[in-house]
Motif scaffolding. Sequence first.
Motif, mmCIF file in Angstrom:
data_model
loop_
_atom_site.group_PDB
_atom_site.id
_atom_site.type_symbol
_atom_site.label_atom_id
_atom_site.label_comp_id
_atom_site.label_asym_id
_atom_site.label_seq_id
_atom_site.Cartn_x
_atom_site.Cartn_y
_atom_site.Cartn_z
ATOM 1 N N TYR A 38 0.839 -1.211 0.000
ATOM 2 C CA TYR A 38 0.000 0.000 0.000
ATOM 3 C C TYR A 38 0.868 1.253 0.000
ATOM 4 O O TYR A 38 0.650 2.179 -0.772
ATOM 5 N N TYR A 39 1.890 1.245 0.860
ATOM 6 C CA TYR A 39 2.746 2.430 0.959
ATOM 7 C C TYR A 39 3.726 2.493 -0.220
ATOM 8 O O TYR A 39 4.034 3.575 -0.721
ATOM 9 N N LYS A 41 3.115 1.670 -3.171
ATOM 10 C CA LYS A 41 2.367 2.248 -4.282
ATOM 11 C C LYS A 41 2.329 3.773 -4.140
ATOM 12 O O LYS A 41 2.508 4.514 -5.101
ATOM 13 N N LYS A 42 2.104 4.222 -2.915
ATOM 14 C CA LYS A 42 2.073 5.676 -2.672
ATOM 15 C C LYS A 42 3.428 6.300 -3.025
ATOM 16 O O LYS A 42 3.494 7.402 -3.561
ATOM 17 N N GLU A 45 3.799 6.362 -6.786
ATOM 18 C CA GLU A 45 2.981 7.442 -7.355
ATOM 19 C C GLU A 45 3.678 8.797 -7.238
ATOM 20 O O GLU A 45 3.494 9.691 -8.049
ATOM 21 N N LYS A 46 4.450 8.923 -6.160
ATOM 22 C CA LYS A 46 5.155 10.182 -5.925
ATOM 23 C C LYS A 46 6.549 10.171 -6.589
ATOM 24 O O LYS A 46 7.274 11.165 -6.535
ATOM 25 N N PRO A 63 5.592 10.203 0.933
ATOM 26 C CA PRO A 63 4.165 10.559 1.012
ATOM 27 C C PRO A 63 3.654 10.486 2.460
ATOM 28 O O PRO A 63 4.221 9.768 3.285
ATOM 29 N N ASP A 69 -6.019 6.555 5.032
ATOM 30 C CA ASP A 69 -5.218 5.448 4.510
ATOM 31 C C ASP A 69 -5.373 4.216 5.387
ATOM 32 O O ASP A 69 -5.488 3.100 4.896
#
Lengths: 433, 141
Positions: A38-39, A41-42, A45-46, A63, A69
């Motif tokens: 999950y993290y 992916k964050k 994305e950044k 992030p 979240d």
Amino acid sequence: MGNYFQQEIECAPREQILAMQNEKLLKQVQHVWEHVPYYRKKMEEKGVRPEDIKSVADLHKLPFLSKKDLRNAYPYGMLAVPLKDCVRIHSTSGTTGKRVIAYYTRHDIDLWEDCCARAIMAAGGTAEDVCQISYGYGLFTGGAGVDGGSHKVGCLTVPASSGNTERQVMFIMDLKASILCCTPSYAAYLGESMKEMGYKPEDIPLKIGIFGAEAWSEEMRRDIEATLGIKAYDIYGLTEISGPGVAFECSAQHGMHINEDHFLVETIDPDTGEVLPEGSQGELVFTALDKQAFPMLRYRTRDICTLTREPCSCGRTHVRMLKLKGRSDDMLIIRGVNVFPSQIETVLLNNGYAANYQIIVDRVNNTDTLDVKVEMTPQMFTDNVGEIDERRKALADGIKDILGIRAKVSLVAPKSIERSEGKAVRVIDRRKL
Amino acid sequence: MSVKQISVFLENKPGTLKKMTSVLTEHHINMRALSVVDTKDFGIVRMLVDDVYETTNVLSEANFIASLNAVLVFAIPDEVGGLDKLLQAFDEAKINIEYMYAFAGKKGAYMIFRVSDTKTAEGKLAAKGFECLTAEEVADV
């Protein structure tokens, strides 16, 4: 002055702490990258990869995590170790479906208990003390965390848990409890009860109070200190980061030292997310540096506060957070219960009222009061007083059901609730915290 | 014929009743009868006015919540036992009174009754010789 649980860390020079933080942060980012999709992916994305984080100075590239979240990732999405390595969970009160489950490995519990032991010793606790813990035990982190800390200090621990005031008083008097740990509002209640029972402050064996899990004012501190004949200390924490003991007050009582060897802190502008220079007021953001099971990176607390690195007379070098200024979102803590205006709104709509209301929170005799003003609507108005009152009661019961605490509901004239830019002012908090 | 009474929701705080009467005054509305019932935090004003339509409009414009209800109005002879005789008729006809209030007109005393079934009550009381007043008659008393 002594009173340290881990002096070499608590009083370590800034450079040493920073070096420790740099090393732990790099490891932690790698750990999360590998084990929390999950993290990861964050981060992707950044456009950030673990190798971009070379030191604490690069922290701002990561992030944020928010309560949202954690809800999205419920129940296992933030878990970074196999379940077989976890030994316990705790959970936020979440009466709203906003429940967060935090996982702990043996190591996580150990470091958390160290933090609580530091807090107890900073308040003057030693192995000679009888420490009565009147925080709730169970899913709530209050009881278990401080209990572990008390064991580490070597106090005789009285796991009284919350409630049953008469029994609390009996233990305090019969076992000569010298430390009391609970929420400040319960301490105030206990103090009032003991006063009514005829105990004078000088008859009460308590010397130290360690109170947290809700915001409280200096005025309340003085009241509690006077009725119980103690010195009262503040303790701060949140389930997402571990529990009580993230920060604690020392003998200087000018802000709470954040355990920086475990928790990295930043203040940000709550609206832009921009990191603010140390010393400016902003939202607290925590990074757990060495928790294994539930390793939060840049978790936004919504707590508004100012940090200071002014040298502290107690000798500790860890940064201090000054009194909390409030929350940047709309959650209220009333009598220790998390209250969201949206919950009250739901009850109103379910009962046929419009969403024109105002919540007024105040503190009378150290107890929070909750008043809800609701605008009358043509649909809900009848010529029958009894019927209107019945509906009002049904509304009050509905609020009690969803929040767990009772509100005083009053019906007011249409459009009478003050509006700012067309929107009703939803919450008025008159508590002087 | 029943008469239309206006009920208005008022918050129980100083000045709210005055605010309402000011609105009526501004629009030259005359109140024929008035009763206030209150609880700890709100009240209901019940009134008969000379212009029901206009009153509901101006009150709603001024952000008051009002509702219309049918009530029965009877003239009461100003003598011992005047109300008693009328209530005797209610009693015999087994009509439950939700509330009632009185007002004095130029020609005598009048009682306003709110009952659960206005139409039935009206018929039963008429059969016993108690005719209620029409809106026109009320405007004239």
